[in-house]
Design a protein around this motif. Structure first.
Motif, mmCIF file in Angstrom:
data_model
loop_
_atom_site.group_PDB
_atom_site.id
_atom_site.type_symbol
_atom_site.label_atom_id
_atom_site.label_comp_id
_atom_site.label_asym_id
_atom_site.label_seq_id
_atom_site.Cartn_x
_atom_site.Cartn_y
_atom_site.Cartn_z
ATOM 1 N N ALA B 114 0.839 -1.207 0.000
ATOM 2 C CA ALA B 114 0.000 0.000 0.000
ATOM 3 C C ALA B 114 0.869 1.250 0.000
ATOM 4 O O ALA B 114 0.613 2.212 -0.730
ATOM 5 N N VAL B 115 1.926 1.216 0.814
ATOM 6 C CA VAL B 115 2.847 2.365 0.873
ATOM 7 C C VAL B 115 3.482 2.588 -0.498
ATOM 8 O O VAL B 115 3.592 3.717 -0.984
ATOM 9 N N TYR B 116 3.861 1.480 -1.125
ATOM 10 C CA TYR B 116 4.461 1.575 -2.457
ATOM 11 C C TYR B 116 3.487 2.230 -3.440
ATOM 12 O O TYR B 116 3.863 3.104 -4.227
ATOM 13 N N ALA B 117 2.223 1.817 -3.367
ATOM 14 C CA ALA B 117 1.216 2.384 -4.262
ATOM 15 C C ALA B 117 1.077 3.898 -4.050
ATOM 16 O O ALA B 117 0.986 4.667 -5.015
ATOM 17 N N VAL B 118 1.088 4.314 -2.776
ATOM 18 C CA VAL B 118 0.976 5.747 -2.486
ATOM 19 C C VAL B 118 2.147 6.507 -3.111
ATOM 20 O O VAL B 118 1.980 7.563 -3.723
ATOM 21 N N LEU B 119 3.340 5.926 -2.985
ATOM 22 C CA LEU B 119 4.527 6.570 -3.561
ATOM 23 C C LEU B 119 4.365 6.751 -5.073
ATOM 24 O O LEU B 119 4.620 7.822 -5.623
ATOM 25 N N ILE B 120 3.935 5.687 -5.739
ATOM 26 C CA ILE B 120 3.820 5.731 -7.203
ATOM 27 C C ILE B 120 2.746 6.737 -7.620
ATOM 28 O O ILE B 120 2.963 7.574 -8.500
ATOM 29 N N VAL B 121 1.582 6.657 -6.964
ATOM 30 C CA VAL B 121 0.483 7.549 -7.350
ATOM 31 C C VAL B 121 0.894 9.022 -7.188
ATOM 32 O O VAL B 121 0.544 9.866 -8.000
ATOM 33 N N SER B 122 1.680 9.285 -6.136
ATOM 34 C CA SER B 122 2.052 10.682 -5.886
ATOM 35 C C SER B 122 2.927 11.253 -6.996
ATOM 36 O O SER B 122 3.104 12.462 -7.083
ATOM 37 N N MET B 123 3.477 10.386 -7.842
ATOM 38 C CA MET B 123 4.346 10.891 -8.912
ATOM 39 C C MET B 123 3.581 11.149 -10.218
ATOM 40 O O MET B 123 4.153 11.613 -11.188
ATOM 41 N N ILE B 124 2.280 10.824 -10.208
ATOM 42 C CA ILE B 124 1.514 10.922 -11.452
ATOM 43 C C ILE B 124 1.169 12.358 -11.821
ATOM 44 O O ILE B 124 1.162 12.725 -12.987
ATOM 45 N N PHE B 125 0.899 13.187 -10.806
ATOM 46 C CA PHE B 125 0.311 14.497 -11.098
ATOM 47 C C PHE B 125 1.377 15.559 -11.327
ATOM 48 O O PHE B 125 2.146 15.864 -10.413
#
Lengths: 298, 283
Positions: B114-125
């Protein structure tokens, strides 16, 4: 296989002490703002406080009828259309040029990388003076009798955009050159030798060996430079002035977001948020296009 | 003929000459604008910068323009503000991504995915698509026209967590196993084994964050209002718009001042810079 296994007796909350600050920061400053942008886009919030009432889809309706929005969109798209091919191709040629380790090549590589390091404002101011009516470029063109009157690089909105694209490309060349240098190192040398024995000249070797060999890197650079083009602000600000060219005619989408949303007096953050959502949607379209384009070639 | 003999290994002589000629032409294109900037900034008051009379090389090189920049504009203040921004950013970007990157490279704890997913998503915008919201958040926190407000949104980047994680992943398991046998606890293993192994990646993070903070324009432009808080890029653009901007020498001196520190850093720490590009590409 001891790596951090269950055998290490770590309480369930211990990992969160380590990742906590980082994860909270990226969630608060990287993810929440986007959710918040979407929410804002349904309101009429003002940048310095006040407003904030729910207005439904009004901002999006206004967007569709706003010639300034469409102009900024056109400018941003044109920016990508011209900058991306240049940034995919020119750095590859540059990398090819400095790939071979001949004496002094380290100096050339470093020199080509220098513009990358400088701030856009600093090099933008240099270009602004180089391109001004009385600047060296117009002087040189005049001396060569190519022009009678100065080329209005900085006062014609189309030429401002063209100059800004040139500046973006010039500043980006060295950056993407490094990507290609890494990629070229992975292209098998014996392919070139075989092709040379078969009588293939440098151009044919470039097309048939180099380009297929670095295709993935080309894709990556296409996406990165495309997203970069949609993010352009400073080039236009420095070359076209605080208005973004005469009458704001050279404004890109981020420039228009700044003007529409964050102007302390006339700004409407809700409307600016709607433009931001549109900008993000365009970024997604670009990434999807690149993805489709890339997988088709396989 | 020893030189010729040495160069023979680099291909046919004619090809080599052509290569150097092309390289020099490209060099003129890439470095020419910066050279023009430097030389213009060294010209004296009476010397032409534009027009037919203007030479490239200053006839009597002088540091007058630099003197004027520091006398007439708060250049020292701008530099100090930029340095404060760099210090804050570099500190937060090294400490927290290193800690997080270490734990992300450990297996077997609940919530890691889950933490990994948060990291990745935060780089999208892209920043530009969230800057309106960021401004509102900084405003609500009362940090408009405040250097902390400039620093906070970019204080910790997910990409640096990933860079650090990749470095920790590369440490061989055997080293840790040996430390485990010695009875070292996790913090000891982190400081004695993993931190020393990650110095290279840290350098990359330091350099990247320093340059990003030093060169940034749009965000400080949005957040800052008072001139005594302006960073160098902001002060420079404001100076170019002011009456000082009419003297090109002064503007060029200002932009040399902005570029020089990074360039010196580059010359001293060159190999880390290129490494940084490669690491950044992981993103």
């Amino acid at each position: 296989m001891a790596r951090g296994g269950a055998a290490l007796y770590r309480a369930w909350w211990v990992p969160f002490l380590w990742v906590g600050p980082a994860i909270v920061a990226v969630a608060v400053w990287g993810i929440f703002p986007f959710v918040n942008t979407v929410l804002l886009s349904f309101t009429d919030a003002k940048p310095l406080g006040g407003g904030g009432a729910f207005v439904g889809l009004d901002n999006y309706a206004r967007l569709l009828d706003d010639p300034d929005f469409w102009l900024a969109t056109k400018n941003s798209v044109l920016y990508a259309v011209f900058a991306v091919p240049l940034l995919v191709l020119l750095p590859l040629i540059l990398a090819q040029l400095v790939f071979k380790k001949i004496p002094g090549i380290g100096f050339f590589r470093s020199a080509f990388y220098t513009p990358v390091l400088a701030s856009m404002v600093a090099v933008g101011l240099v270009w602004q003076n180089l391109l001004s009516d009385q600047g060296p470029i117009n002087t040189a063109l005049g001396k060569l009798h190519l022009i009678d009157d100065a080329v209005p690089f900085l006062s014609d909105s189309t030429l401002i955009l063209a100059s800004a694209i040139a500046l973006t490309v010039w500043k980006g060349l060295g950056w993407y050159m490094i990507f290609y240098l890494a990629a070229l190192a992975n292209v098998p040398r014996d392919l070139y030798e075989a092709a040379e024995l078969d009588g293939a000249g440098p151009v044919r070797r470039f097309i048939h060996i180099t380009i297929p060999g670095v295709r993935l890197t080309m894709m990556l650079i296409g996406i990165l430079s495309g997203i970069g083009s949609l993010r352009v602000f400073t080039e236009i600000y420095v070359l076209g002035g605080a208005t973004g060219g005469p009458g704001g005619q050279a404004r890109t989408l981020p420039f228009y977001i700044r003007d529409a949303a964050l102007d302390p007096i006339a700004g409407n953050a809700g409307y600016g948020a709607a433009i931001s959502v549109a900008l993000f949607a365009m970024t997604c379209v670009l990434a999807l296009l690149a993805h489709k384009f890339g997988s088709k070639e396989d | 003929m020893r030189v010729a003999a040495r160069l023979r290994g680099y291909g046919r002589p004619r090809e080599l000459v052509v290569r150097y000629v092309v390289l020099t032409l490209v060099l003129a294109l890439m470095v020419g604008p910066l050279l023009w900037q430097l030389l213009s900034s060294l010209k004296g008051d009476g010397e032409a910068i534009f027009g037919d009379a203007a030479g490239l090389i200053p006839r009597e090189p002088t540091l007058e323009a630099y003197q004027t920049v520091f006398d007439q504009a708060p250049m020292a203040r701008y530099m100090l503000n930029s340095l404060i921004m760099c210090a804050l950013t570099v500190t937060s970007q090294v400490i927290f991504p290193t800690l997080a990157g270490y734990m992300m490279s450990r297996q077997g704890w609940r919530g890691r995915k889950a933490v990994y997913a948060v990291l990745i998503v935060s780089m999208i915008f892209p920043f530009e698509s969230i800057m309106v919201s960021l401004f509102m958040m900084v405003r609500d926190a009362g940090l408009v026209d405040n250097l902390i407000g400039v620093w906070l949104p970019g204080a910790i980047a997910a990409v640096n967590v990933l860079i650090m994680r990749a470095t920790f992943d590369a440490v061989p398991d055997e080293v840790e196993d040996a430390a485990l046998l010695d009875g070292a606890n996790e913090w000891q293993r982190f400081t004695k084994i993993y931190l020393p192994a990650s110095v290279g990646a840290m350098m990359v993070v330091i350099i990247n964050s320093f340059i990003a903070a030093w060169d940034d324009f749009l965000w400080p432009f949005i957040v800052l209002r008072s001139e005594n808080l302006f960073t160098l890029t902001l002060g420079l653009s404001r100076m170019a718009e002011s009456s000082l901007g009419y003297d090109v020498r002064i503007v060029m001196a200002g932009s040399v001042i902005s570029i020089a520190p990074i360039l010196i850093l580059f010359i001293v720490l060159q190999r880390w810079f290129y490494k940084g590009v490669a690491e950044g590409a992981v993103k």
